[in-house]
Scaffold this motif. Structure first.
Motif, PDB file in Angstrom:
ATOM      1  N   VAL A  33       7.552 -39.963  19.487  1.00  0.00           N
ATOM      2  CA  VAL A  33       8.438 -39.525  18.407  1.00  0.00           C
ATOM      3  C   VAL A  33       9.167 -40.739  17.846  1.00  0.00           C
ATOM      4  CG1 VAL A  33       8.748 -37.228  19.410  1.00  0.00           C
ATOM      5  CG2 VAL A  33      10.377 -39.030  19.967  1.00  0.00           C
ATOM      6  N   SER A  34       9.896 -40.529  16.768  1.00  0.00           N
ATOM      7  CA  SER A  34      10.624 -41.643  16.157  1.00  0.00           C
ATOM      8  C   SER A  34      11.919 -41.920  16.914  1.00  0.00           C
ATOM      9  CB  SER A  34      10.946 -41.327  14.693  1.00  0.00           C
ATOM     10  OG  SER A  34      11.896 -40.279  14.620  1.00  0.00           O
ATOM     11  N   ARG A  35      12.446 -43.112  16.688  1.00  0.00           N
ATOM     12  CA  ARG A  35      13.745 -43.475  17.268  1.00  0.00           C
ATOM     13  C   ARG A  35      14.820 -42.530  16.780  1.00  0.00           C
ATOM     14  NH1 ARG A  35      15.638 -49.358  16.022  1.00  0.00           N
ATOM     15  NH2 ARG A  35      16.911 -47.951  14.850  1.00  0.00           N
ATOM     16  N   SER A  36      14.772 -42.178  15.501  1.00  0.00           N
ATOM     17  CA  SER A  36      15.811 -41.296  14.950  1.00  0.00           C
ATOM     18  C   SER A  36      15.770 -39.921  15.610  1.00  0.00           C
ATOM     19  CB  SER A  36      15.694 -41.181  13.432  1.00  0.00           C
ATOM     20  OG  SER A  36      14.464 -40.631  13.065  1.00  0.00           O
ATOM     21  N   THR A  37      14.588 -39.451  16.000  1.00  0.00           N
ATOM     22  CA  THR A  37      14.486 -38.182  16.718  1.00  0.00           C
ATOM     23  C   THR A  37      15.190 -38.280  18.064  1.00  0.00           C
ATOM     24  OG1 THR A  37      12.407 -37.604  15.639  1.00  0.00           O
ATOM     25  CG2 THR A  37      12.879 -36.511  17.744  1.00  0.00           C
ATOM     26  N   ILE A  38      14.992 -39.372  18.759  1.00  0.00           N
ATOM     27  CA  ILE A  38      15.659 -39.573  20.060  1.00  0.00           C
ATOM     28  C   ILE A  38      17.175 -39.597  19.874  1.00  0.00           C
ATOM     29  CG2 ILE A  38      16.049 -41.235  21.945  1.00  0.00           C
ATOM     30  CD1 ILE A  38      13.433 -39.734  22.246  1.00  0.00           C
ATOM     31  N   TYR A  39      17.657 -40.358  18.888  1.00  0.00           N
ATOM     32  CA  TYR A  39      19.098 -40.435  18.659  1.00  0.00           C
ATOM     33  C   TYR A  39      19.661 -39.080  18.230  1.00  0.00           C
ATOM     34  CZ  TYR A  39      19.203 -45.422  19.488  1.00  0.00           C
ATOM     35  OH  TYR A  39      19.128 -46.655  20.082  1.00  0.00           O
ATOM     36  N   SER A  40      18.915 -38.302  17.443  1.00  0.00           N
ATOM     37  CA  SER A  40      19.351 -36.955  17.059  1.00  0.00           C
ATOM     38  C   SER A  40      19.467 -36.067  18.286  1.00  0.00           C
ATOM     39  CB  SER A  40      18.373 -36.331  16.066  1.00  0.00           C
ATOM     40  OG  SER A  40      18.386 -37.027  14.854  1.00  0.00           O
ATOM     41  N   MET A  41      18.492 -36.158  19.174  1.00  0.00           N
ATOM     42  CA  MET A  41      18.527 -35.370  20.410  1.00  0.00           C
ATOM     43  C   MET A  41      19.707 -35.781  21.286  1.00  0.00           C
ATOM     44  SD  MET A  41      14.465 -35.321  21.234  1.00  0.00           S
ATOM     45  CE  MET A  41      14.531 -34.215  22.614  1.00  0.00           C
ATOM     46  N   GLU A  50      14.481 -46.661  22.393  1.00  0.00           N
ATOM     47  CA  GLU A  50      13.264 -47.075  21.704  1.00  0.00           C
ATOM     48  C   GLU A  50      12.034 -46.851  22.583  1.00  0.00           C
ATOM     49  OE1 GLU A  50      16.078 -48.900  21.894  1.00  0.00           O
ATOM     50  OE2 GLU A  50      16.708 -48.770  19.799  1.00  0.00           O
ATOM     51  N   ALA A 109      11.321 -43.131  22.877  1.00  0.00           N
ATOM     52  CA  ALA A 109      10.659 -42.637  21.665  1.00  0.00           C
ATOM     53  C   ALA A 109       9.174 -42.968  21.702  1.00  0.00           C
ATOM     54  CB  ALA A 109      11.316 -43.240  20.424  1.00  0.00           C
TER      55      ALA A 109
END
Length: 80
Positions: A39-47, A31, A34
């Motif tokens: 960027v969004s949290r979901s972008t970090i988790y996708s990466m 978090e 991000a």
């Protein structure tokens, strides 16, 4: 009895991160990473899932090393 002084426009108040962690951080939560990258949290988790962002595990916590954020920003800058 203490007196409250209303800060004026020139008063610089420390943000939440500066108050808790005055020394440089070695790692960030996903978090926080991000937020730092904008960027969004979901972008970090996708990466993280795509192995584009290396992480470390500390107990049950997943942490993003500060050096990894520097590397990622350097890679993005080099792509220009």
């Amino acid at each position: 009895m203490s007196t409250y002084v209303q800060p004026d426009a020139t008063t610089v108040l420390p943000n939440r991160h500066q108050r808790r962690h005055p020394e440089p951080r070695l790692a960030y939560s996903p978090e926080e990473a991000a937020e730092a990258l904008g960027v969004s949290r979901s972008t970090i988790y996708s990466m993280m899932r795509a192995n584009a962002l290396r992480t470390a595990k500390a107990g049950s916590r997943r942490l993003v090393p500060a050096a990894e954020l520097d590397r990622l920003l350097g890679d993005l800058h080099d792509e220009r």
